[in-house]
Motif scaffolding. Structure first.
Motif, PDB file in Angstrom:
ATOM      1  N   GLU A  18       1.008  -1.129   0.140  1.00 26.75           N
ATOM      2  CA  GLU A  18      -0.120   0.059  -0.072  1.00 26.75           C
ATOM      3  C   GLU A  18       0.703   1.442  -0.041  1.00 26.75           C
ATOM      4  O   GLU A  18       1.702   1.273   0.601  1.00 26.75           O
ATOM      5  N   ILE A  19       0.524   2.161  -0.783  1.00 27.16           N
ATOM      6  CA  ILE A  19       1.094   3.513  -0.994  1.00 27.16           C
ATOM      7  C   ILE A  19       0.210   4.401  -0.544  1.00 27.16           C
ATOM      8  O   ILE A  19      -0.926   4.621  -1.148  1.00 27.16           O
ATOM      9  N   GLU A  20       0.352   5.467   0.216  1.00 30.57           N
ATOM     10  CA  GLU A  20      -0.403   6.648   0.774  1.00 30.57           C
ATOM     11  C   GLU A  20      -0.251   7.718  -0.171  1.00 30.57           C
ATOM     12  O   GLU A  20       0.513   8.785  -0.167  1.00 30.57           O
ATOM     13  N   ALA A  21      -0.698   7.214  -1.503  1.00 26.81           N
ATOM     14  CA  ALA A  21      -0.982   8.512  -2.388  1.00 26.81           C
ATOM     15  C   ALA A  21      -2.050   8.009  -3.385  1.00 26.81           C
ATOM     16  O   ALA A  21      -2.412   6.801  -3.632  1.00 26.81           O
ATOM     17  N   PRO A  22      -2.591   8.976  -3.915  1.00 27.63           N
ATOM     18  CA  PRO A  22      -3.704   8.449  -4.974  1.00 27.63           C
ATOM     19  C   PRO A  22      -3.235   7.886  -6.077  1.00 27.63           C
ATOM     20  O   PRO A  22      -2.103   7.981  -6.653  1.00 27.63           O
ATOM     21  N   ALA A  23      -4.028   6.766  -6.696  1.00 24.93           N
ATOM     22  CA  ALA A  23      -3.814   5.936  -7.902  1.00 24.93           C
ATOM     23  C   ALA A  23      -3.323   6.826  -9.205  1.00 24.93           C
ATOM     24  O   ALA A  23      -2.187   6.342  -9.622  1.00 24.93           O
ATOM     25  N   GLU A  24      -3.862   7.864  -9.203  1.00 19.15           N
ATOM     26  CA  GLU A  24      -3.652   8.518 -10.656  1.00 19.15           C
ATOM     27  C   GLU A  24      -2.123   9.151 -10.328  1.00 19.15           C
ATOM     28  O   GLU A  24      -1.363   9.231 -11.288  1.00 19.15           O
ATOM     29  N   VAL A  25      -1.604   9.718  -9.255  1.00 17.98           N
ATOM     30  CA  VAL A  25      -0.405  10.202  -8.945  1.00 17.98           C
ATOM     31  C   VAL A  25       0.459   9.002  -9.116  1.00 17.98           C
ATOM     32  O   VAL A  25       1.578   9.245 -10.019  1.00 17.98           O
ATOM     33  N   ILE A  26       0.196   7.785  -8.539  1.00 24.10           N
ATOM     34  CA  ILE A  26       1.149   6.745  -8.698  1.00 24.10           C
ATOM     35  C   ILE A  26       1.473   6.288 -10.044  1.00 24.10           C
ATOM     36  O   ILE A  26       2.526   6.092 -10.743  1.00 24.10           O
ATOM     37  N   PHE A  27       0.065   6.002 -10.959  1.00 22.64           N
ATOM     38  CA  PHE A  27       0.228   5.694 -12.284  1.00 22.64           C
ATOM     39  C   PHE A  27       1.304   6.750 -13.044  1.00 22.64           C
ATOM     40  O   PHE A  27       1.789   6.098 -13.984  1.00 22.64           O
ATOM     41  N   GLU A  28       1.045   7.816 -12.999  1.00 18.41           N
ATOM     42  CA  GLU A  28       1.630   8.768 -13.790  1.00 18.41           C
ATOM     43  C   GLU A  28       3.037   8.700 -13.630  1.00 18.41           C
ATOM     44  O   GLU A  28       3.821   8.812 -14.321  1.00 18.41           O
ATOM     45  N   LEU A  29       3.805   8.280 -12.232  1.00 23.03           N
ATOM     46  CA  LEU A  29       5.059   8.275 -12.461  1.00 23.03           C
ATOM     47  C   LEU A  29       5.790   6.820 -12.892  1.00 23.03           C
ATOM     48  O   LEU A  29       6.822   7.028 -13.513  1.00 23.03           O
ATOM     49  N   ILE A  30       4.632   5.872 -13.221  1.00 23.04           N
ATOM     50  CA  ILE A  30       5.052   4.633 -13.658  1.00 23.04           C
ATOM     51  C   ILE A  30       4.917   4.912 -15.117  1.00 23.04           C
ATOM     52  O   ILE A  30       5.939   4.326 -15.905  1.00 23.04           O
ATOM     53  N   ALA A  31       4.033   5.514 -15.677  1.00 21.92           N
ATOM     54  CA  ALA A  31       3.767   5.562 -17.279  1.00 21.92           C
ATOM     55  C   ALA A  31       4.565   6.562 -17.788  1.00 21.92           C
ATOM     56  O   ALA A  31       4.544   6.704 -19.026  1.00 21.92           O
ATOM     57  N   ASP A  32       5.181   7.500 -17.063  1.00 23.65           N
ATOM     58  CA  ASP A  32       6.201   8.500 -17.616  1.00 23.65           C
ATOM     59  C   ASP A  32       7.442   8.104 -17.566  1.00 23.65           C
ATOM     60  O   ASP A  32       8.237   8.098 -16.477  1.00 23.65           O
ATOM     61  N   ILE A  54       3.392   6.964 -21.633  1.00 22.12           N
ATOM     62  CA  ILE A  54       2.887   5.723 -22.013  1.00 22.12           C
ATOM     63  C   ILE A  54       1.192   6.041 -22.318  1.00 22.12           C
ATOM     64  O   ILE A  54       0.764   6.556 -21.221  1.00 22.12           O
ATOM     65  N   HIS A  55       0.772   5.928 -23.371  1.00 18.40           N
ATOM     66  CA  HIS A  55      -0.774   5.676 -23.526  1.00 18.40           C
ATOM     67  C   HIS A  55      -1.409   4.863 -24.248  1.00 18.40           C
ATOM     68  O   HIS A  55      -2.831   4.706 -24.176  1.00 18.40           O
ATOM     69  N   ALA A  56      -0.638   3.669 -24.602  1.00 16.55           N
ATOM     70  CA  ALA A  56      -1.352   2.542 -25.362  1.00 16.55           C
ATOM     71  C   ALA A  56      -0.414   1.318 -25.655  1.00 16.55           C
ATOM     72  O   ALA A  56       0.747   1.506 -25.514  1.00 16.55           O
ATOM     73  N   GLU A  79      -4.098  -0.110 -19.260  1.00 14.04           N
ATOM     74  CA  GLU A  79      -5.402   0.285 -18.851  1.00 14.04           C
ATOM     75  C   GLU A  79      -5.035   1.684 -18.006  1.00 14.04           C
ATOM     76  O   GLU A  79      -4.552   1.485 -17.058  1.00 14.04           O
ATOM     77  N   GLU A  80      -5.387   2.853 -18.722  1.00 10.03           N
ATOM     78  CA  GLU A  80      -5.273   4.055 -18.091  1.00 10.03           C
ATOM     79  C   GLU A  80      -5.609   4.051 -16.542  1.00 10.03           C
ATOM     80  O   GLU A  80      -6.595   3.515 -16.227  1.00 10.03           O
ATOM     81  N   GLY A  81      -4.539   4.498 -15.720  1.00 12.13           N
ATOM     82  CA  GLY A  81      -4.681   4.487 -14.255  1.00 12.13           C
ATOM     83  C   GLY A  81      -4.639   3.373 -13.443  1.00 12.13           C
ATOM     84  O   GLY A  81      -4.537   3.395 -12.287  1.00 12.13           O
ATOM     85  N   ARG A  82      -4.578   2.049 -14.011  1.00  8.34           N
ATOM     86  CA  ARG A  82      -4.792   0.937 -13.602  1.00  8.34           C
ATOM     87  C   ARG A  82      -3.568  -0.213 -13.795  1.00  8.34           C
ATOM     88  O   ARG A  82      -3.094  -0.604 -12.855  1.00  8.34           O
ATOM     89  N   GLU A  99       9.018  -9.658 -18.947  1.00  9.35           N
ATOM     90  CA  GLU A  99       7.965  -8.490 -19.002  1.00  9.35           C
ATOM     91  C   GLU A  99       7.745  -7.797 -17.627  1.00  9.35           C
ATOM     92  O   GLU A  99       8.079  -8.485 -16.725  1.00  9.35           O
ATOM     93  N   TRP A 100       7.864  -6.578 -17.454  1.00  5.14           N
ATOM     94  CA  TRP A 100       7.729  -5.660 -16.235  1.00  5.14           C
ATOM     95  C   TRP A 100       6.351  -5.126 -16.293  1.00  5.14           C
ATOM     96  O   TRP A 100       6.015  -4.384 -17.140  1.00  5.14           O
ATOM     97  N   GLY A 101       5.496  -5.352 -15.152  1.00 11.26           N
ATOM     98  CA  GLY A 101       4.394  -4.798 -15.153  1.00 11.26           C
ATOM     99  C   GLY A 101       4.100  -4.450 -13.919  1.00 11.26           C
ATOM    100  O   GLY A 101       4.601  -4.521 -12.665  1.00 11.26           O
ATOM    101  N   TRP A 102       2.956  -3.323 -13.907  1.00 10.66           N
ATOM    102  CA  TRP A 102       2.326  -2.492 -12.746  1.00 10.66           C
ATOM    103  C   TRP A 102       0.881  -2.553 -12.609  1.00 10.66           C
ATOM    104  O   TRP A 102       0.154  -2.765 -13.767  1.00 10.66           O
ATOM    105  N   GLU A 103       0.643  -3.054 -11.524  1.00 10.48           N
ATOM    106  CA  GLU A 103      -1.013  -2.739 -11.535  1.00 10.48           C
ATOM    107  C   GLU A 103      -1.204  -1.716 -10.102  1.00 10.48           C
ATOM    108  O   GLU A 103      -0.700  -1.802  -9.169  1.00 10.48           O
ATOM    109  N   VAL A 104      -1.986  -0.882 -10.311  1.00  5.42           N
ATOM    110  CA  VAL A 104      -2.321   0.179  -9.287  1.00  5.42           C
ATOM    111  C   VAL A 104      -4.053   0.093  -9.044  1.00  5.42           C
ATOM    112  O   VAL A 104      -4.736   0.223  -9.995  1.00  5.42           O
ATOM    113  N   GLU A 105      -4.239  -0.100  -7.798  1.00  8.72           N
ATOM    114  CA  GLU A 105      -5.525  -0.475  -7.410  1.00  8.72           C
ATOM    115  C   GLU A 105      -5.766   0.732  -6.143  1.00  8.72           C
ATOM    116  O   GLU A 105      -5.307   0.911  -5.273  1.00  8.72           O
ATOM    117  N   PRO A 106      -7.058   1.728  -6.660  1.00  7.17           N
ATOM    118  CA  PRO A 106      -7.288   2.859  -5.780  1.00  7.17           C
ATOM    119  C   PRO A 106      -7.975   2.173  -4.396  1.00  7.17           C
ATOM    120  O   PRO A 106      -8.787   1.149  -4.431  1.00  7.17           O
TER     121      PRO A 106
END
Length: 153
Positions: A18-32, A54-56, A79-82, A99-106
């Motif tokens: 668990e990370i004390e930050a909103p999913a959109e903040v975390i996903f933005e760090l990963i996707a950029d 990353i967009h697609a 999947e945007e944000g997730r 493969e390196w992968g990330w899943e972010v669950e709000p």
């Protein structure tokens, strides 16, 4: 250990926290890709060479590693944000099969559960097997811990 594939050898490694930050903040760090060296827990990433946020599926971004080599990363899940995942390749080559992968669950109250996955079940490049075998959940957790620090500011 022999480079031959053992039937009981785990080839998918995961870590979550668990990370004390909103999913959109975390996903933005990963996707950029420009932000990735700042939270890479393995100190393997030096800088982005090519590529934007990353967009697609099908996007490709290139990273210079701390050893000077360049890896082209082919996005295979998005999947945007997730969820996002990419398969690295030597510069100008096809992906090597890992493969390196990330899943972010709000979660509630601006927190998120982040899962980091390293899947080398299709890796056949003999020169990469030892490093793949050495990638443990602790290595993945190091990136999660740094990601948490960066996301919380």
């Amino acid at each position: 250990m022999s480079s031959e594939r053992s039937q009981d050898e785990p080839r998918v490694v995961t870590a979550s926290r668990e990370i004390e930050a909103p999913a959109e903040v975390i996903f933005e760090l990963i996707a950029d890709p420009r932000r990735q060296p700042g939270w890479d827990g393995n100190d393997n990433l030096a800088e982005v060479v090519h590529g934007e946020r990353i967009h697609a599926v099908g996007d490709v971004f290139s990273m210079r590693l701390t050893n000077g080599k360049v890896r082209d990363n082919h996005v295979v899940t998005f999947e945007e944000g997730r969820r996002v995942a990419w398969r690295p390749a030597s510069e100008g080559q096809d992906p090597a099969g890992h493969e390196w992968g990330w899943e972010v669950e709000p979660l509630e109250e601006g927190r998120s559960r982040v899962t980091h996955v390293y899947d080398w079940s299709e890796l056949t490049d003999e020169s990469r097997l030892a490093r793949a075998r050495g990638t443990t959940a602790e290595h993945l957790r190091a990136s999660l811990d740094r990601l948490s620090e960066v996301a919380r500011g």
